[in-house]
Design a protein around this motif. Sequence first.
Motif, PDB file in Angstrom:
ATOM      1  N   PHE A  24       0.824  -1.206   0.000  1.00 62.50           N
ATOM      2  CA  PHE A  24       0.000   0.000   0.000  1.00 62.50           C
ATOM      3  C   PHE A  24       0.861   1.261   0.000  1.00 62.50           C
ATOM      4  O   PHE A  24       0.522   2.250  -0.656  1.00 62.50           O
ATOM      5  CB  PHE A  24      -0.955   0.010   1.194  1.00 62.50           C
ATOM      6  CG  PHE A  24      -2.140  -0.882   1.007  1.00 62.50           C
ATOM      7  CD1 PHE A  24      -3.116  -0.587   0.069  1.00 62.50           C
ATOM      8  CD2 PHE A  24      -2.297  -2.025   1.763  1.00 62.50           C
ATOM      9  CE1 PHE A  24      -4.217  -1.402  -0.112  1.00 62.50           C
ATOM     10  CE2 PHE A  24      -3.387  -2.850   1.596  1.00 62.50           C
ATOM     11  CZ  PHE A  24      -4.350  -2.541   0.655  1.00 62.50           C
ATOM     12  N   TYR A  25       1.960   1.244   0.712  1.00 64.90           N
ATOM     13  CA  TYR A  25       2.861   2.401   0.732  1.00 64.90           C
ATOM     14  C   TYR A  25       3.419   2.678  -0.665  1.00 64.90           C
ATOM     15  O   TYR A  25       3.381   3.810  -1.144  1.00 64.90           O
ATOM     16  CB  TYR A  25       4.004   2.165   1.715  1.00 64.90           C
ATOM     17  CG  TYR A  25       5.045   3.261   1.670  1.00 64.90           C
ATOM     18  CD1 TYR A  25       4.825   4.479   2.307  1.00 64.90           C
ATOM     19  CD2 TYR A  25       6.234   3.083   0.977  1.00 64.90           C
ATOM     20  CE1 TYR A  25       5.771   5.491   2.253  1.00 64.90           C
ATOM     21  CE2 TYR A  25       7.181   4.085   0.909  1.00 64.90           C
ATOM     22  CZ  TYR A  25       6.947   5.292   1.549  1.00 64.90           C
ATOM     23  OH  TYR A  25       7.879   6.288   1.479  1.00 64.90           O
ATOM     24  N   ASP A  26       3.925   1.628  -1.308  1.00 64.58           N
ATOM     25  CA  ASP A  26       4.483   1.793  -2.659  1.00 64.58           C
ATOM     26  C   ASP A  26       3.414   2.252  -3.646  1.00 64.58           C
ATOM     27  O   ASP A  26       3.663   3.094  -4.505  1.00 64.58           O
ATOM     28  CB  ASP A  26       5.116   0.491  -3.146  1.00 64.58           C
ATOM     29  CG  ASP A  26       6.389   0.143  -2.394  1.00 64.58           C
ATOM     30  OD1 ASP A  26       6.982   1.049  -1.760  1.00 64.58           O
ATOM     31  OD2 ASP A  26       6.791  -1.037  -2.426  1.00 64.58           O
ATOM     32  N   ARG A  27       2.221   1.686  -3.523  1.00 62.63           N
ATOM     33  CA  ARG A  27       1.134   2.068  -4.428  1.00 62.63           C
ATOM     34  C   ARG A  27       0.758   3.534  -4.215  1.00 62.63           C
ATOM     35  O   ARG A  27       0.525   4.267  -5.167  1.00 62.63           O
ATOM     36  CB  ARG A  27      -0.070   1.163  -4.201  1.00 62.63           C
ATOM     37  CG  ARG A  27      -1.144   1.396  -5.217  1.00 62.63           C
ATOM     38  CD  ARG A  27      -2.150   0.282  -5.217  1.00 62.63           C
ATOM     39  NE  ARG A  27      -3.182   0.592  -6.173  1.00 62.63           N
ATOM     40  CZ  ARG A  27      -3.257   0.102  -7.395  1.00 62.63           C
ATOM     41  NH1 ARG A  27      -2.369  -0.764  -7.789  1.00 62.63           N
ATOM     42  NH2 ARG A  27      -4.224   0.444  -8.204  1.00 62.63           N
ATOM     43  N   ASN A  28       0.718   3.970  -2.959  1.00 62.34           N
ATOM     44  CA  ASN A  28       0.388   5.361  -2.651  1.00 62.34           C
ATOM     45  C   ASN A  28       1.476   6.304  -3.175  1.00 62.34           C
ATOM     46  O   ASN A  28       1.184   7.368  -3.707  1.00 62.34           O
ATOM     47  CB  ASN A  28       0.207   5.535  -1.144  1.00 62.34           C
ATOM     48  CG  ASN A  28      -0.275   6.906  -0.781  1.00 62.34           C
ATOM     49  OD1 ASN A  28      -1.338   7.327  -1.219  1.00 62.34           O
ATOM     50  ND2 ASN A  28       0.508   7.608   0.013  1.00 62.34           N
ATOM     51  N   ARG A  29       2.719   5.890  -3.033  1.00 63.91           N
ATOM     52  CA  ARG A  29       3.849   6.710  -3.472  1.00 63.91           C
ATOM     53  C   ARG A  29       3.847   6.899  -4.987  1.00 63.91           C
ATOM     54  O   ARG A  29       4.177   7.964  -5.497  1.00 63.91           O
ATOM     55  CB  ARG A  29       5.154   6.058  -3.021  1.00 63.91           C
ATOM     56  CG  ARG A  29       6.395   6.891  -3.235  1.00 63.91           C
ATOM     57  CD  ARG A  29       7.620   6.266  -2.585  1.00 63.91           C
ATOM     58  NE  ARG A  29       7.782   4.855  -2.850  1.00 63.91           N
ATOM     59  CZ  ARG A  29       8.438   4.347  -3.887  1.00 63.91           C
ATOM     60  NH1 ARG A  29       8.995   5.142  -4.765  1.00 63.91           N
ATOM     61  NH2 ARG A  29       8.545   3.051  -4.042  1.00 63.91           N
ATOM     62  N   LYS A  30       3.448   5.866  -5.718  1.00 62.52           N
ATOM     63  CA  LYS A  30       3.474   5.911  -7.186  1.00 62.52           C
ATOM     64  C   LYS A  30       2.134   6.353  -7.796  1.00 62.52           C
ATOM     65  O   LYS A  30       2.022   6.428  -9.014  1.00 62.52           O
ATOM     66  CB  LYS A  30       3.816   4.526  -7.745  1.00 62.52           C
ATOM     67  CG  LYS A  30       5.198   4.041  -7.361  1.00 62.52           C
ATOM     68  CD  LYS A  30       5.405   2.616  -7.841  1.00 62.52           C
ATOM     69  CE  LYS A  30       6.722   2.052  -7.361  1.00 62.52           C
ATOM     70  NZ  LYS A  30       6.866   0.637  -7.709  1.00 62.52           N
ATOM     71  N   ALA A  31       1.148   6.630  -6.962  1.00 62.60           N
ATOM     72  CA  ALA A  31      -0.203   6.918  -7.451  1.00 62.60           C
ATOM     73  C   ALA A  31      -0.250   8.187  -8.286  1.00 62.60           C
ATOM     74  O   ALA A  31       0.409   9.177  -7.991  1.00 62.60           O
ATOM     75  CB  ALA A  31      -1.156   7.049  -6.276  1.00 62.60           C
ATOM     76  N   THR A  32      -1.044   8.119  -9.354  1.00 59.05           N
ATOM     77  CA  THR A  32      -1.277   9.296 -10.191  1.00 59.05           C
ATOM     78  C   THR A  32      -2.704   9.810 -10.020  1.00 59.05           C
ATOM     79  O   THR A  32      -3.056  10.833 -10.597  1.00 59.05           O
ATOM     80  CB  THR A  32      -1.035   8.960 -11.676  1.00 59.05           C
ATOM     81  OG1 THR A  32      -1.889   7.879 -12.052  1.00 59.05           O
ATOM     82  CG2 THR A  32       0.410   8.583 -11.917  1.00 59.05           C
ATOM     83  N   SER A  33      -3.518   9.074  -9.249  1.00 56.24           N
ATOM     84  CA  SER A  33      -4.896   9.488  -8.987  1.00 56.24           C
ATOM     85  C   SER A  33      -5.366   8.813  -7.702  1.00 56.24           C
ATOM     86  O   SER A  33      -4.656   7.994  -7.123  1.00 56.24           O
ATOM     87  CB  SER A  33      -5.818   9.099 -10.148  1.00 56.24           C
ATOM     88  OG  SER A  33      -5.878   7.691 -10.267  1.00 56.24           O
ATOM     89  N   ALA A  34      -6.581   9.161  -7.259  1.00 53.75           N
ATOM     90  CA  ALA A  34      -7.123   8.553  -6.044  1.00 53.75           C
ATOM     91  C   ALA A  34      -7.557   7.105  -6.294  1.00 53.75           C
ATOM     92  O   ALA A  34      -7.334   6.234  -5.466  1.00 53.75           O
ATOM     93  CB  ALA A  34      -8.303   9.369  -5.528  1.00 53.75           C
ATOM     94  N   ARG A  35      -8.186   6.864  -7.437  1.00 52.20           N
ATOM     95  CA  ARG A  35      -8.644   5.517  -7.784  1.00 52.20           C
ATOM     96  C   ARG A  35      -8.245   5.228  -9.217  1.00 52.20           C
ATOM     97  O   ARG A  35      -7.769   6.084  -9.925  1.00 52.20           O
ATOM     98  CB  ARG A  35     -10.167   5.430  -7.651  1.00 52.20           C
ATOM     99  CG  ARG A  35     -10.646   5.436  -6.226  1.00 52.20           C
ATOM    100  CD  ARG A  35     -12.151   5.264  -6.141  1.00 52.20           C
ATOM    101  NE  ARG A  35     -12.893   6.381  -6.698  1.00 52.20           N
ATOM    102  CZ  ARG A  35     -13.183   7.484  -6.045  1.00 52.20           C
ATOM    103  NH1 ARG A  35     -12.790   7.625  -4.808  1.00 52.20           N
ATOM    104  NH2 ARG A  35     -13.865   8.448  -6.616  1.00 52.20           N
ATOM    105  N   GLY A  36      -8.447   4.008  -9.600  1.00 51.42           N
ATOM    106  CA  GLY A  36      -8.138   3.628 -10.974  1.00 51.42           C
ATOM    107  C   GLY A  36      -6.930   2.716 -11.036  1.00 51.42           C
ATOM    108  O   GLY A  36      -6.410   2.255 -10.029  1.00 51.42           O
ATOM    109  N   LYS A  37      -6.487   2.462 -12.256  1.00 52.98           N
ATOM    110  CA  LYS A  37      -5.398   1.517 -12.482  1.00 52.98           C
ATOM    111  C   LYS A  37      -4.120   1.903 -11.740  1.00 52.98           C
ATOM    112  O   LYS A  37      -3.425   1.054 -11.193  1.00 52.98           O
ATOM    113  CB  LYS A  37      -5.120   1.412 -13.983  1.00 52.98           C
ATOM    114  CG  LYS A  37      -4.164   0.315 -14.344  1.00 52.98           C
ATOM    115  CD  LYS A  37      -4.061   0.173 -15.847  1.00 52.98           C
ATOM    116  CE  LYS A  37      -3.141  -0.973 -16.211  1.00 52.98           C
ATOM    117  NZ  LYS A  37      -3.055  -1.159 -17.651  1.00 52.98           N
ATOM    118  N   LYS A  38      -3.803   3.190 -11.690  1.00 52.82           N
ATOM    119  CA  LYS A  38      -2.600   3.655 -11.011  1.00 52.82           C
ATOM    120  C   LYS A  38      -2.944   4.516  -9.802  1.00 52.82           C
ATOM    121  O   LYS A  38      -2.169   5.370  -9.400  1.00 52.82           O
ATOM    122  CB  LYS A  38      -1.703   4.430 -11.969  1.00 52.82           C
ATOM    123  CG  LYS A  38      -1.151   3.551 -13.074  1.00 52.82           C
ATOM    124  CD  LYS A  38      -0.137   4.277 -13.890  1.00 52.82           C
ATOM    125  CE  LYS A  38       0.436   3.338 -14.939  1.00 52.82           C
ATOM    126  NZ  LYS A  38       1.538   3.918 -15.654  1.00 52.82           N
TER     127      LYS A  38
END
Length: 109
Positions: A24-38
């Motif tokens: 979850f930390y890595d996903r949050n760090r790399k996120a480009t939006s709140a929801r969706g694929k990234k």
Amino acid sequence: MAKARPKPPQKSNTEIRHLLLRYFYDRNRKATSARGKKGSAVKISDVKRDLKSQDGLTPQEVIGNLTYLLSQGWVAEVKVEKEYQAPGGTVIPSVTSNERHFSRGIEDC
């Protein structure tokens, strides 16, 4: 007769929880939006699929430990409510649950 492969040692619940928080930390760090694929929020089915391929975790291990992290406030569940109108005019409600890393969990990773 074929020789059976030795199974890797099972991870403890603490190790699995750390893997989930790191995911979850890595996903949050790399996120480009709140929801969706990234996005930072993710469906449980995606978490299970990703952790199975990355770390060899079973769905039972992921769900059991994710439930614990949810109950302890390390991960938050975000529900998205939508409504669809059928061709006949009937309104059909739909709720999608996404998991998101909570600030408490981010600070400790």
